[in-house]
Design a protein around this motif. Structure first.
Motif, PDB file in Angstrom:
ATOM      1  N   SER A   1     -41.178  13.386 -27.080  1.00 53.63           N
ATOM      2  CA  SER A   1     -41.848  14.459 -26.343  1.00 53.63           C
ATOM      3  C   SER A   1     -40.856  15.483 -25.828  1.00 53.63           C
ATOM      4  O   SER A   1     -41.160  16.663 -25.759  1.00 53.63           O
ATOM      5  N   ALA A   2     -39.649  15.009 -25.454  1.00 52.24           N
ATOM      6  CA  ALA A   2     -38.674  15.913 -24.866  1.00 52.24           C
ATOM      7  C   ALA A   2     -37.922  16.712 -25.927  1.00 52.24           C
ATOM      8  O   ALA A   2     -37.278  17.704 -25.617  1.00 52.24           O
ATOM      9  N   SER A   3     -38.013  16.275 -27.166  1.00 45.89           N
ATOM     10  CA  SER A   3     -37.201  16.895 -28.210  1.00 45.89           C
ATOM     11  C   SER A   3     -37.735  18.284 -28.569  1.00 45.89           C
ATOM     12  O   SER A   3     -38.931  18.555 -28.460  1.00 45.89           O
ATOM     13  N   SER A   4     -36.807  19.143 -28.999  1.00 43.61           N
ATOM     14  CA  SER A   4     -37.244  20.462 -29.429  1.00 43.61           C
ATOM     15  C   SER A   4     -37.790  20.397 -30.855  1.00 43.61           C
ATOM     16  O   SER A   4     -38.403  21.334 -31.333  1.00 43.61           O
ATOM     17  N   ASP A   5     -37.566  19.282 -31.511  1.00 46.11           N
ATOM     18  CA  ASP A   5     -38.028  19.132 -32.894  1.00 46.11           C
ATOM     19  C   ASP A   5     -38.694  17.772 -33.069  1.00 46.11           C
ATOM     20  O   ASP A   5     -38.169  16.887 -33.748  1.00 46.11           O
ATOM     21  N   PRO A   6     -39.880  17.581 -32.446  1.00 48.30           N
ATOM     22  CA  PRO A   6     -40.490  16.241 -32.474  1.00 48.30           C
ATOM     23  C   PRO A   6     -40.811  15.756 -33.886  1.00 48.30           C
ATOM     24  O   PRO A   6     -40.870  14.559 -34.126  1.00 48.30           O
TER      25      PRO A   6
END
Lengths: 315, 145, 494
Positions: free
Chosen positions: C283-288
């Protein structure tokens, strides 16, 4: 590899069944999860028994169904003396009342009981009662007001409490939990009003004043819980329900093996190291063997069957 | 088989599981029956949704269920035979047979390697479970115990 | 201050040090072999230490516990077979990395993440443990219900490409979780008269089948008869440069916090911690979308999360005498056998011993770096040099022995086999397996908690929402469900 397997098989074949019992590892089934009260008692006893018998002991925990899963699985074992059951009384005398089990109290060879203790009912320090008598009066005066945690529906703990409640016409709400640890957690957190369970987990909290235990389910009071009344002093001596532990064998076990084991158990249970260990858990050694043990099982079974019927729990 | 047909079967199986669970759970007393019955209905509903969606979709594309049929059959068949033989031949003999026989059945042609590996492997398992841990494992039917 | 030196002195004596090192190595192997799990290993080995001094026994528990949580990642990465239930989330990105030829790097990341999670957890145990333990008592049945719901909501990230099938799998898992004796009414459900089913479907038995059999069949289908050569393994090339470590820092921090929080609550466990950590990292990733395709952050999150659960799960046991899981219960049992009384006074009465165990949890976490990184990983990577067709029967044997010794019954072998075939087919038709597992784990917790809460409130359902803590947990669950939707909407707008 085949050779090795065949050698093992040959050795196994060549060995007469009861010559110098025991001559290989004994497997002890415990119908409770690893780490619980029955498990710790049995494991500690096993270490002493290993020395006494000169054979190693492997423990198999088969939990579930209030103990009936492990006991049923154990029942299928052959009576060789190399598979034993270390259990507490509930799976043998209580569970057959509330579940359809494949066994009855007489489906085993009784070897020896080992130790016993009472269940206790404890409340928070601010509860409006300070003695067993006041506690029961408070519960009787307030039907369906108080909740008590127990070890599971139709378990010995619940029946022990209900025997007392029935004779005083008390209506308290039973909240079943997965075990004494879970009950304790919910009691300390204030989610239930009354702790119901074995003495050992709650003992430290009586010492630091977070719990006051007002009743034990044995006829006599328990040294570790001075504030708690024994049932005799409340005029309920006949409603005594204990938590006790025993070692059983499969039906048809050779009497010579039973004698060897009973003698070894009698000795190890009364070993000072074991007695001291039991004391820290609020338990006392209690060895009953042979027919007396069979009678004890049947007697308790009959007494609890009345309670279960009254509660509408019986099968 | 196309993905459409597969999904029709899949949805049907789940619907059947859900409906039978709900029917069975309806017989349980009080609160103990409500939850599994509701779950059974949810499983059935989602199963029917998958089924219906597949029926309404286009002709579908092929989706490979099994990459290599014969090898899957050999592996599962041998594994089932192994599990069946464990209580009969005992754990060690049955395991030794499996470790020796399955690789050649899958086309491996280095018998010495297989035998050495089997001996070492079963030996280690035996050391760990029977010597160190002393766990009783299934014994051959002809053994007294 | 004297106490600290006393503790260090007794922990660093020959016996406890040998126990820690030996047990860490053993733990990695136990974790790495599918079917063997730390609970079983500790239950079997602990009795052997009853006659020795307590710190030897506790050192052994610490080593096996921490070692095995890392060990589970090894087959998860190399073979897509989680060695322990807590390593399921590690397979998602670990195996794709291995397929790209980055097995050694993935193992290295897993190793570092496990060690860092374990160290963070041990520090929590030593510092804020007693305070947090008191706070867990505020969690009653209503709160546990919402924790289970929170866990279920994280399924959102695992449903895969087809949401309907993902939900269907979750519902099936919940349904399977109802098999057995209903704890609140004593009714046997879906047992069909079989006594062994009264205890429900054994999680490990189902997991071994569901997660180990499909990769084994895949190995057989590939029928590889060569195995990898030494140079293909690329063991030497794997380094973890500082830039990587910096990039992992936020993930490690987040996962450690999640793992510690899950661990400290009695009843939740490492497998949930790993799932939640993985979910949070995604969820926190810029590229889920890169998760599930070999994103190293996924491995770092899962492995750090499941090790951060370990020491924290000992907090309620050591400070309150309430075991949160079976391993904690075994530790309490061992303390009792050594004549100690678990409970709130345990630390005051035996500071040397309890403090010593805390230090051992810390040291064994660090040992993962030495044992796991240098020795064990290399040994296990060699497994890939064996031809696939030879691995097939060996893994089958380990699965069988591991499943058999749990309950000592043959029927479990067939349950495992059936679960495995179901897993193989379901994967092929795009039904994800993780929701089934999550349903199986969380379903009983959710059902029992909600029914207990209703018993306590005399049937009033508002109790589930009106207590401050339960309301907060309910809002957190709602936020977890809504977050991906909000995000998608924002992305569309941008």
């Amino acid at each position: 590899m085949k050779h090795l397997a065949l050698t093992i098989a040959a050795v196994a074949l060549a060995t007469p069944a009861f010559a110098d019992y025991p001559e290989r590892a004994i497997e002890v089934t415990i119908p409770a999860p690893a780490g619980g009260g029955t498990d710790t008692s049995a494991r500690k006893l096993a270490t002493l028994l290993e020395e006494e018998l000169g054979a190693s002991i492997a423990i198999l925990n088969v939990a579930g169904g209030g103990g009936s899963v492990g006991v049923t699985q154990f029942m299928m074992q052959k009576p060789t003396g190399y598979s034993l059951l270390a259990t507490w009384n509930s799976p043998i005398t209580t569970v057959p009342q509330v579940q359809q089990t494949a066994y009855q109290p007489d489906s085993f060879t009784p070897i020896a009981s080992t130790s016993e203790t009472a269940y206790t009912l404890c409340v928070k320090p601010d509860f409006p009662a300070d003695t067993g008598e006041e506690f029961l009066a408070e519960l009787a005066a307030n039907p369906a007001k108080y909740t008590y945690g127990n070890d599971g529906i139709g378990g010995t703990m619940q029946l022990a409490a209900e025997r007392i409640f029935q004779s005083r016409e008390i209506d308290a709400i039973a909240i079943p939990f997965g075990g004494a640890g879970e009950t304790l957690q919910n009691f300390l957190g204030g989610h239930i009003d009354i702790y119901g369970g074995s003495i050992s987990p709650v003992l430290p909290y009586t010492e630091n004043g977070e719990a006051k235990c007002l009743i034990v389910t044995s006829a006599a009071p328990v040294d570790a819980l001075p504030q708690a009344a024994g049932l005799e002093s409340l005029g309920l001596g006949a409603e005594e329900t204990l938590l006790w532990r025993m070692v059983l064998g499969p039906a048809g076990l050779d009497p010579a093996i039973v004698d060897t084991l009973a003698a070894a158990l009698e000795k190890t249970v009364n070993d000072p190291a074991y007695v001291e260990f039991l004391a820290t858990k609020g338990e006392t050694p209690n060895v009953v063997t042979g027919d007396a043990l069979a009678d004890r099982l049947q007697g308790e079974y009959d007494a609890l069957s009345k309670v279960a019927k009254a509660l509408g729990l019986n099968q | 088989m196309t993905d459409r047909r597969q999904d029709i079967v899949l949805g049907g199986v789940f619907a059947a599981i859900g409906i039978s669970a709900a029917v069975i759970a309806a017989g349980y007393p009080g609160a103990s029956g409500v939850y599994p019955m509701a779950l059974g209905c949810v499983v059935a509903a989602l199963g029917l949704l998958v089924l219906g969606r597949a029926v309404l979709s286009g002709p579908g594309k092929p989706r490979i269920l099994i990459d290599h049929g014969p090898r899957v059959a050999i592996t599962l068949g041998t594994a089932a035979a192994y599990l069946g033989l464990v209580p009969v031949l005992g754990f060690y003999l049955a395991s030794a047979l499996l470790v020796v026989l399955l690789p050649p059945a899958l086309g491996f042609r280095r018998p010495v390697f297989v035998l050495v590996n089997a001996a070492v492997f079963v030996g280690i398992v035996w050391l760990v479970f029977s010597i160190v841990l002393e766990k009783p494992l299934p014994t051959p039917f002809w053994s007294a115990y | 201050m004297d106490l600290i030196f006393d503790i260090l002195g007794s922990v660093l004596a020959v016996g406890p040090v040998t126990a820690m090192i030996g047990a860490s190595i053993l733990g990695v192997f136990i974790g790495a072999l599918p079917g063997l799990n730390p609970v079983m290993a500790i239950a079997l080995l602990l009795p052997l230490t009853y006659s020795m001094q307590p710190l030897v026994a506790l050192g052994m528990v610490a080593g096996i516990y921490n070692g095995s949580m890392y060990g589970g990642a090894i087959p998860a990465i190399l073979l897509r077979i989680p060695g322990t239930p807590a390593a399921i989330a590690t397979t998602y990105d670990g195996f794709p990395m291995a397929q790209r030829g980055e097995a050694a790097r993935a193992l290295k990341i897993a190793c570092w993440s496990s060690a860092i999670g374990g160290v963070a957890s041990a520090i929590a145990l030593m510092t804020i443990g007693p305070i947090l333990a008191r706070a867990t008592l505020l969690f009653g049945p209503a709160e546990y219900f919402w924790i289970a719901m929170f866990g279920m909501a994280s399924i959102g990230v695992m449903v895969g490409s087809d949401a309907v099938k993902g939900l269907m799998a979750a519902a099936l898992g919940l349904l399977l979780g109802t098999v057995g004796l209903d704890q609140l009414s004593g009714t046997p459900r879906f047992t069909f008269g079989e006594i062994w089913l009264l205890s429900g479907l054994d999680l490990i038995v189902i997991l071994v089948g569901l997660y180990a059999l499909p990769p084994v069949i895949a190995l057989a289908e590939a029928a590889d008869i060569k195995g990898l050569s030494a140079s293909d393994l690329k063991l030497e090339a794997a380094k973890l440069p500082w830039s990587d470590i910096r990039a992992f820092m936020p993930t490690w921090l987040r996962s450690a916090l999640i793992g510690i929080s899950v661990g400290i609550l009695p009843g939740a466990g490492g497998n949930i911690a790993a799932f939640l950590s993985y979910n949070a990292a995604k969820s926190a990733s810029s590229d889920p979308d890169s998760f599930g395709k070999g994103n190293p952050q996924g491995v770092a999150a899962a492995e750090c999360g499941n090790n951060a659960d370990n020491a924290a799960s000992m907090i309620p046991a050591l400070t309150l005498g309430i075991p949160g899981n079976v391993i904690a219960a075994l530790v309490l049992g061992a303390l009792l056998i050594h004549g100690l009384q678990p409970g709130p006074q345990l630390f005051h009465q035996n500071p040397g011993l309890v403090g010593g165990f805390m230090v051992q949890m810390l040291l064994t976490s660090l040992l993962i770096l030495a044992v796991g990184g240098a020795a064990a990983t290399r040994v296990f990577a060699q497994v890939q040099r064996l031809p696939g067709v030879m691995l097939v029967p060996m893994i089958l044997v380990l699965m069988a022995v591991g499943v058999y010794v749990i309950n000592g019954r043959v029927i479990d072998l067939w349950v495992m086999f059936a679960a495995g075939i179901a897993g193989y087919v379901l994967e092929k038709v795009n039904v994800p397996l993780a929701p089934i597992v999550l349903g199986l784990i969380l379903g009983p917790m959710a059902e029992q908690s909600v029914r207990r809460a209703l018993l306590i409130s005399r049937g009033d359902p508002t109790e589930l929402l009106t207590r401050p803590l339960s309301a907060a947990l309910a809002l957190a669950t709602l936020a977890l469900i809504l977050w991906p939707i909000v995000r998608a909407w924002r992305a569309q707008k941008a």
